[in-house]
Design a protein around this motif. Structure first.
Motif, PDB file in Angstrom:
ATOM      1  N   CYS A  53      26.725   3.213  -0.240  1.00 48.64           N
ATOM      2  CA  CYS A  53      25.780   3.220  -1.350  1.00 48.64           C
ATOM      3  C   CYS A  53      25.085   4.577  -1.466  1.00 48.64           C
ATOM      4  N   GLN A  54      24.624   5.110  -0.346  1.00 52.46           N
ATOM      5  CA  GLN A  54      23.952   6.408  -0.362  1.00 52.46           C
ATOM      6  C   GLN A  54      24.896   7.523  -0.824  1.00 52.46           C
ATOM      7  N   LEU A  55      26.158   7.455  -0.399  1.00 54.30           N
ATOM      8  CA  LEU A  55      27.131   8.466  -0.831  1.00 54.30           C
ATOM      9  C   LEU A  55      27.326   8.437  -2.345  1.00 54.30           C
ATOM     10  N   GLU A  56      27.351   7.241  -2.911  1.00 55.14           N
ATOM     11  CA  GLU A  56      27.514   7.134  -4.356  1.00 55.14           C
ATOM     12  C   GLU A  56      26.287   7.671  -5.090  1.00 55.14           C
ATOM     13  N   TRP A  57      25.100   7.349  -4.572  1.00 52.43           N
ATOM     14  CA  TRP A  57      23.879   7.861  -5.204  1.00 52.43           C
ATOM     15  C   TRP A  57      23.721   9.366  -4.984  1.00 52.43           C
ATOM     16  N   ALA A  58      24.281   9.872  -3.882  1.00 51.78           N
ATOM     17  CA  ALA A  58      24.222  11.319  -3.636  1.00 51.78           C
ATOM     18  C   ALA A  58      24.988  12.097  -4.705  1.00 51.78           C
ATOM     19  N   LYS A  59      25.981  11.453  -5.321  1.00 53.65           N
ATOM     20  CA  LYS A  59      26.743  12.116  -6.382  1.00 53.65           C
ATOM     21  C   LYS A  59      25.879  12.402  -7.603  1.00 53.65           C
ATOM     22  N   VAL A  60      24.775  11.644  -7.739  1.00 53.91           N
ATOM     23  CA  VAL A  60      23.827  11.924  -8.821  1.00 53.91           C
ATOM     24  C   VAL A  60      22.540  12.534  -8.256  1.00 53.91           C
ATOM     25  N   LYS A  61      22.672  13.123  -7.053  1.00 55.75           N
ATOM     26  CA  LYS A  61      21.606  13.927  -6.440  1.00 55.75           C
ATOM     27  C   LYS A  61      20.369  13.109  -6.089  1.00 55.75           C
ATOM     28  N   LYS A  62      20.561  11.867  -5.663  1.00 55.23           N
ATOM     29  CA  LYS A  62      19.417  11.044  -5.278  1.00 55.23           C
ATOM     30  C   LYS A  62      19.599  10.540  -3.857  1.00 55.23           C
ATOM     31  N   THR A  63      18.501  10.564  -3.093  1.00 54.25           N
ATOM     32  CA  THR A  63      18.465  10.016  -1.741  1.00 54.25           C
ATOM     33  C   THR A  63      17.726   8.692  -1.771  1.00 54.25           C
ATOM     34  N   LEU A  64      18.342   7.659  -1.247  1.00 51.60           N
ATOM     35  CA  LEU A  64      17.737   6.340  -1.268  1.00 51.60           C
ATOM     36  C   LEU A  64      16.805   6.137  -0.081  1.00 51.60           C
ATOM     37  N   PRO A  65      15.744   5.353  -0.248  1.00 56.10           N
ATOM     38  CA  PRO A  65      14.877   5.020   0.883  1.00 56.10           C
ATOM     39  C   PRO A  65      15.591   4.103   1.863  1.00 56.10           C
ATOM     40  N   ALA A  66      15.031   3.944   3.037  1.00 56.05           N
ATOM     41  CA  ALA A  66      15.685   3.158   4.086  1.00 56.05           C
ATOM     42  C   ALA A  66      15.552   1.662   3.870  1.00 56.05           C
TER      43      ALA A  66
ATOM     44  N   ALA B 121       0.804  -1.218   0.000  1.00 60.27           N
ATOM     45  CA  ALA B 121       0.000   0.000   0.000  1.00 60.27           C
ATOM     46  C   ALA B 121       0.840   1.273   0.000  1.00 60.27           C
ATOM     47  N   ASP B 122       2.067   1.207   0.501  1.00 57.79           N
ATOM     48  CA  ASP B 122       2.915   2.397   0.575  1.00 57.79           C
ATOM     49  C   ASP B 122       3.680   2.666  -0.713  1.00 57.79           C
ATOM     50  N   TYR B 123       3.587   1.771  -1.674  1.00 56.92           N
ATOM     51  CA  TYR B 123       4.375   1.938  -2.899  1.00 56.92           C
ATOM     52  C   TYR B 123       3.840   3.088  -3.759  1.00 56.92           C
ATOM     53  N   LYS B 124       4.743   3.963  -4.186  1.00 58.58           N
ATOM     54  CA  LYS B 124       4.432   5.018  -5.147  1.00 58.58           C
ATOM     55  C   LYS B 124       5.323   4.889  -6.371  1.00 58.58           C
ATOM     56  N   GLU B 125       6.622   4.789  -6.151  1.00 57.19           N
ATOM     57  CA  GLU B 125       7.606   4.564  -7.195  1.00 57.19           C
ATOM     58  C   GLU B 125       8.843   3.959  -6.536  1.00 57.19           C
ATOM     59  N   PRO B 126       9.704   3.286  -7.304  1.00 57.24           N
ATOM     60  CA  PRO B 126      10.848   2.615  -6.688  1.00 57.24           C
ATOM     61  C   PRO B 126      11.730   3.527  -5.853  1.00 57.24           C
ATOM     62  N   LEU B 127      11.903   4.766  -6.267  1.00 56.17           N
ATOM     63  CA  LEU B 127      12.767   5.692  -5.535  1.00 56.17           C
ATOM     64  C   LEU B 127      12.250   6.007  -4.140  1.00 56.17           C
ATOM     65  N   ASN B 128      10.975   5.750  -3.892  1.00 56.64           N
ATOM     66  CA  ASN B 128      10.393   5.978  -2.572  1.00 56.64           C
ATOM     67  C   ASN B 128      10.365   4.718  -1.714  1.00 56.64           C
ATOM     68  N   GLY B 129      10.811   3.586  -2.265  1.00 56.05           N
ATOM     69  CA  GLY B 129      10.839   2.348  -1.502  1.00 56.05           C
ATOM     70  C   GLY B 129       9.533   1.572  -1.578  1.00 56.05           C
ATOM     71  N   SER B 130       9.421   0.535  -0.757  1.00 56.55           N
ATOM     72  CA  SER B 130       8.240  -0.345  -0.706  1.00 56.55           C
ATOM     73  C   SER B 130       7.931  -0.974  -2.058  1.00 56.55           C
TER      74      SER B 130
END
Length: 256
Positions: A173-186, A100-109
């Motif tokens: 992993c988060q540091l690498e994705w931060a280089k492309v301006k993206k924050t990963l879900p938990a 139910a919490d899924y919206k898009e992959p970048l938001n998790g769930s």
């Protein structure tokens, strides 16, 4: 005009959406009758996502595989070669249960259950039994498998392929994705694609990340349709975080 930050977010979001999936890069063909828990999720008889059997009548896959244009969805179970399907015994109709919490992959769930129209005789893969606050250790050697392309921009394949990948520290992993301006879900695991030429890419979203003979993750996304690794790590849904939801589906879904 869009503000620069808004425009950048839009471009990157579209890039990740185009890269959803999990073709196997620099892997090897799976021997016959191996990884029998693997599932091909199909639309009108054509493969579009992966999945895996976790109970006799329940398959796990990615929530983003619930595409509105895919109407006649079935699954195939019990073959590594999609050219060799016994329609009577290997194909199943399904009921879908998306988180139910899924919206898009970048938001998790990014997780979904499929209820099979009948129980399978195939042995399911085990899930972790740890508490949801536990984590998979970094540098754990795992396996990811799927049908799909075996090189970037290459043709899809009919036979199942597998490749070994190592898990990556969540903070790294988060540091690498931060280089492309993206924050990963938990609620994710990172593995492959980074500092290696092996990993998952387009074609087989929903397949399992298997560590210590247990399915611990679900193929979710990578970046910018690029399977010419190394680049940023591949991202998987962390199954451990969703064990209560998986074990008690009646609370959320009408699939029984």
């Amino acid at each position: 005009m869009f503000p620069l930050r808004t425009l950048l977010f839009f471009v990157l979001s579209c890039s990740v959406q185009r890269a959803l999936g999990g073709e196997i890069i620099n892997g090897k063909e799976v021997p016959p009758k191996s990884l029998q828990y693997m599932v091909s999720v199909q639309n009108n008889g054509k493969h579009f996502c992966g999945g895996f059997l976790i109970r006799k009548d329940i398959v796990l896959t990615a929530a983003h595989c619930d595409i509105k244009t895919k109407t006649n969805v079935t699954v195939v179970l019990g073959t590594n070669d999609l050219r060799k399907i016994d329609e009577r015994t290997m194909r199943y109709n399904v009921k879908k249960c998306k988180h139910a919490d899924y919206k898009e992959p970048l938001n998790g769930s990014d997780i979904m259950m499929l209820k099979l129209s009948r129980p399978s005789k195939i042995k399911p893969i085990k899930l972790p039994i740890k508490l949801p606050n536990k984590k998979i250790k970094k540098n754990t050697t795992c396996l990811v498998a799927g049908w799909g392309k075996i090189k970037s921009q290459g043709p899809k394949v009919s036979k199942l392929y597998e490749v070994d990948v190592a898990t990556i520290d969540r903070r790294k992993c988060q540091l690498e994705w931060a280089k492309v301006k993206k924050t990963l879900p938990a609620n994710i695991i990172c593995a492959g694609g980074y500092k290696t030429k092996k990993g998952a890419c387009q074609g087989d979203s929903g397949g399992p990340l298997v560590c210590n003979k247990m399915a611990v993750g679900i193929v979710s996304f990578n970046l910018d349709n690029n399977c010419d690794y190394p680049n940023v790590p591949n991202v998987y849904t962390d199954i451990i975080k969703f064990l209560p939801w998986i074990n008690y589906p009646k609370r959320k879904c009408n699939i029984d």
